[in-house]
Design a protein around this motif. Sequence first.
Motif, short mmCIF file in Angstrom:
data_model
loop_
_atom_site.label_atom_id
_atom_site.label_comp_id
_atom_site.label_asym_id
_atom_site.label_seq_id
_atom_site.Cartn_x
_atom_site.Cartn_y
_atom_site.Cartn_z
N ASP A 1 0.43 -1.06 0.11
CA ASP A 1 -0.26 0.17 -0.03
C ASP A 1 1.01 1.26 -0.31
OD1 ASP A 1 -2.13 -1.28 0.11
OD2 ASP A 1 -2.39 -1.35 2.04
N SER A 2 2.01 0.65 0.92
CA SER A 2 2.62 2.62 1.12
C SER A 2 3.60 2.55 -0.61
CB SER A 2 3.52 2.56 2.00
OG SER A 2 4.50 1.05 2.36
N GLN A 3 3.92 1.81 -0.80
CA GLN A 3 5.10 1.14 -1.77
C GLN A 3 5.12 1.35 -3.11
OE1 GLN A 3 7.54 0.17 2.01
NE2 GLN A 3 9.86 1.66 0.67
N VAL A 4 4.96 -0.22 -3.06
CA VAL A 4 4.18 -1.69 -4.43
C VAL A 4 3.83 -0.61 -5.53
CG1 VAL A 4 3.91 -3.08 -5.29
CG2 VAL A 4 5.30 -3.19 -2.82
N HIS A 5 2.41 0.32 -5.46
CA HIS A 5 0.88 0.36 -6.37
C HIS A 5 1.35 2.05 -5.82
CE1 HIS A 5 -1.49 -3.44 -5.08
NE2 HIS A 5 -1.38 -3.23 -4.44
N PRO A 6 1.96 3.10 -5.28
CA PRO A 6 2.23 3.82 -5.78
C PRO A 6 3.37 3.81 -7.14
CG PRO A 6 1.76 4.16 -3.27
CD PRO A 6 2.00 2.86 -4.09
N ALA A 7 4.18 2.97 -6.76
CA ALA A 7 5.35 3.05 -7.80
C ALA A 7 5.25 2.58 -9.23
CB ALA A 7 6.58 1.67 -7.44
N GLU A 8 3.20 1.49 -9.20
CA GLU A 8 3.54 0.90 -10.46
C GLU A 8 3.35 2.49 -11.97
OE1 GLU A 8 0.80 -2.43 -8.67
OE2 GLU A 8 -0.37 -0.36 -9.56
N PRO A 9 2.75 3.26 -11.97
CA PRO A 9 2.94 4.12 -12.53
C PRO A 9 4.54 4.59 -12.46
CG PRO A 9 1.90 5.28 -10.74
CD PRO A 9 2.36 3.91 -10.84
N VAL A 10 5.47 5.37 -11.81
CA VAL A 10 6.64 5.39 -12.26
C VAL A 10 7.63 4.06 -12.58
CG1 VAL A 10 8.78 6.62 -10.98
CG2 VAL A 10 6.53 6.13 -9.93
N PHE A 11 7.59 2.63 -12.24
CA PHE A 11 7.92 2.10 -13.08
C PHE A 11 8.15 1.79 -14.72
CE2 PHE A 11 7.91 -2.59 -14.65
CZ PHE A 11 9.09 -3.04 -14.27
N HIS A 12 6.85 2.22 -14.97
CA HIS A 12 6.47 1.90 -16.43
C HIS A 12 7.26 3.41 -17.00
CE1 HIS A 12 3.90 -1.50 -16.58
NE2 HIS A 12 3.27 -1.08 -15.47
N GLU A 13 6.44 4.55 -16.69
CA GLU A 13 7.32 5.84 -16.85
C GLU A 13 8.61 4.93 -17.39
OE1 GLU A 13 6.27 9.08 -14.42
OE2 GLU A 13 4.16 8.25 -15.14
N GLN A 14 9.46 4.76 -16.14
CA GLN A 14 11.12 4.75 -15.72
C GLN A 14 11.36 4.16 -17.49
OE1 GLN A 14 12.42 4.36 -11.79
NE2 GLN A 14 11.91 6.43 -11.45
N LEU A 15 10.71 2.45 -17.44
CA LEU A 15 11.34 1.71 -18.25
C LEU A 15 10.98 1.99 -19.58
CD1 LEU A 15 11.58 -1.46 -18.54
CD2 LEU A 15 9.22 -2.07 -18.31
N ALA A 16 10.09 3.07 -19.61
CA ALA A 16 9.71 3.68 -21.17
C ALA A 16 11.35 4.44 -21.26
CB ALA A 16 8.90 4.25 -21.39
N ALA A 17 11.79 4.65 -19.89
CA ALA A 17 12.77 6.12 -20.62
C ALA A 17 14.05 4.98 -20.89
CB ALA A 17 12.84 6.81 -19.48
N LEU A 18 13.98 3.62 -20.64
CA LEU A 18 15.27 2.92 -20.91
C LEU A 18 15.82 2.82 -22.63
CD1 LEU A 18 15.07 -0.15 -18.07
CD2 LEU A 18 16.42 2.01 -17.49
N ASP A 19 17.35 2.77 -22.81
CA ASP A 19 17.59 2.38 -23.70
C ASP A 19 17.16 1.24 -24.48
OD1 ASP A 19 18.46 5.35 -24.25
OD2 ASP A 19 20.31 4.74 -23.52
N ASP A 20 17.49 0.27 -23.59
CA ASP A 20 16.73 -1.10 -23.44
C ASP A 20 15.72 -1.82 -22.83
OD1 ASP A 20 16.98 -3.95 -23.69
OD2 ASP A 20 18.86 -4.21 -23.30
N PRO A 21 14.52 -1.38 -23.49
CA PRO A 21 13.29 -1.89 -22.76
C PRO A 21 13.23 -3.36 -22.29
CG PRO A 21 13.13 -2.42 -25.21
CD PRO A 21 14.58 -1.63 -25.61
N TRP A 22 14.21 -4.51 -22.22
CA TRP A 22 13.66 -5.57 -21.55
C TRP A 22 14.11 -5.03 -20.68
CZ3 TRP A 22 10.76 -7.88 -24.63
CH2 TRP A 22 10.69 -7.95 -25.82
#
Length: 411
Positions: free
Chosen positions: A21-42
């Motif tokens: 509740d305090s860390q994982v669920h709030p991080a879900e959109p952040v994870f996808h944003e940061q993943l999209a910004a990587l040079d290697d999507p894998w």
Amino acid sequence: MDFQYDARTQELRENLLDFMDSQVHPAEPVFHEQLAALDDPWAWDSVPVLKELRDAARARGLWNLFLPGKDGAGLTNLQYAPLAEISGRSLHLAPPAMNCAAPDTGNMEVLHMFGTPEQKERWLRPLLNGEIRSAFAMTEPNVASSDATNISTSIVREGDHYVLNGRKWWITGAMNPNAQIFIVMGKTDPGADRHRQQSMILVERNTPGVEIHRGMHVLGYDDHEHGGHAELSFTDVRVPAAHLIGGEGDGFGIAQARLGPGRIHHCMRSIGIAERAIELMCARAEERVAFGKPLADQGVIREWIAESRVRVEQLRLLVLKTAWLMDTVGNKGAHTEIQAIKIATPTTVQWILDKAIQVHGAGGLSQDFPLAIMYAGIRTLRFADGPDEVHKSALAKSELRRQEARRKAQA
């Protein structure tokens, strides 16, 4: 079975719920944003927010919960079950944050049970520390891999090495550049008994002759959030003989030992997916109005919600019973129940997801909600670790034998 959580399970459960509740669920959109910004999507495990979550999980004692014994958290299957369920509510983020994500979990179990001291030090230790990732290469494109004895990749001894030739696909996690070690299943003796032909061997990613050809799509998703599913080939790949896991011919048995816990872990996490789907379905039904009243007041919607609750409660009881049996009589003694949950879980959760998508209308098919990708993952589970039909056939065969023995005993 005692349905009450013991003290340690309750403590870990409360800790994990707060973490989610305090860390994982709030991080879900952040994870996808940061993943999209990587040079290697894998390279999903290099996302900064995931490292933050891993550090937090370690600090909370929520690390390697899946693995019994001194190498892991020392939990029983029954203790781990409710924790895996909670992590399943954020499948692409919570399990890897706690170093409890497939296929690494199964590979760590294999090395824990069958690895030599050298293999454990070189590969198990970095996996337990979350420093590297791994993949399990069994399924092949040119044979019906639902029958594991069909596996055709060759593993031939040449002096102090084995030479591998073959092609694999649907190798989960292998697109990730940090998947540094593959456990490969192939045949060392095609002339032996059909269950003694196979062996497993450790192959490092950068070994000459290992080629990754492409990532496979699952109902349109590339699953780059957890390393994708690769098609790869082995061409005259030379591996030191010391990389063999167990002995020649042990591969089929090791695979069965690996898949038992893997199947129940998938089922535990899938219940968490079902619970999140029910939450989303209810919230959507309350907020949307059609034909003059909220969807929650529509009879068919209420029927779906009620049926979803009944089905997930039935499923949870079967999974908990299976976990308890695995702890008390062993995986072999729980074989019938392991097959039963593997049959029941994907179809049950798929039905719930289908209704949740229907309640969401077109939104349920979109990227605005997690339901569509959840559905694709659960549909995949009807193949992973053996397709439904194989488990149904084996379970029916076992039941027929059991009933025949009962009749003879009564005669």
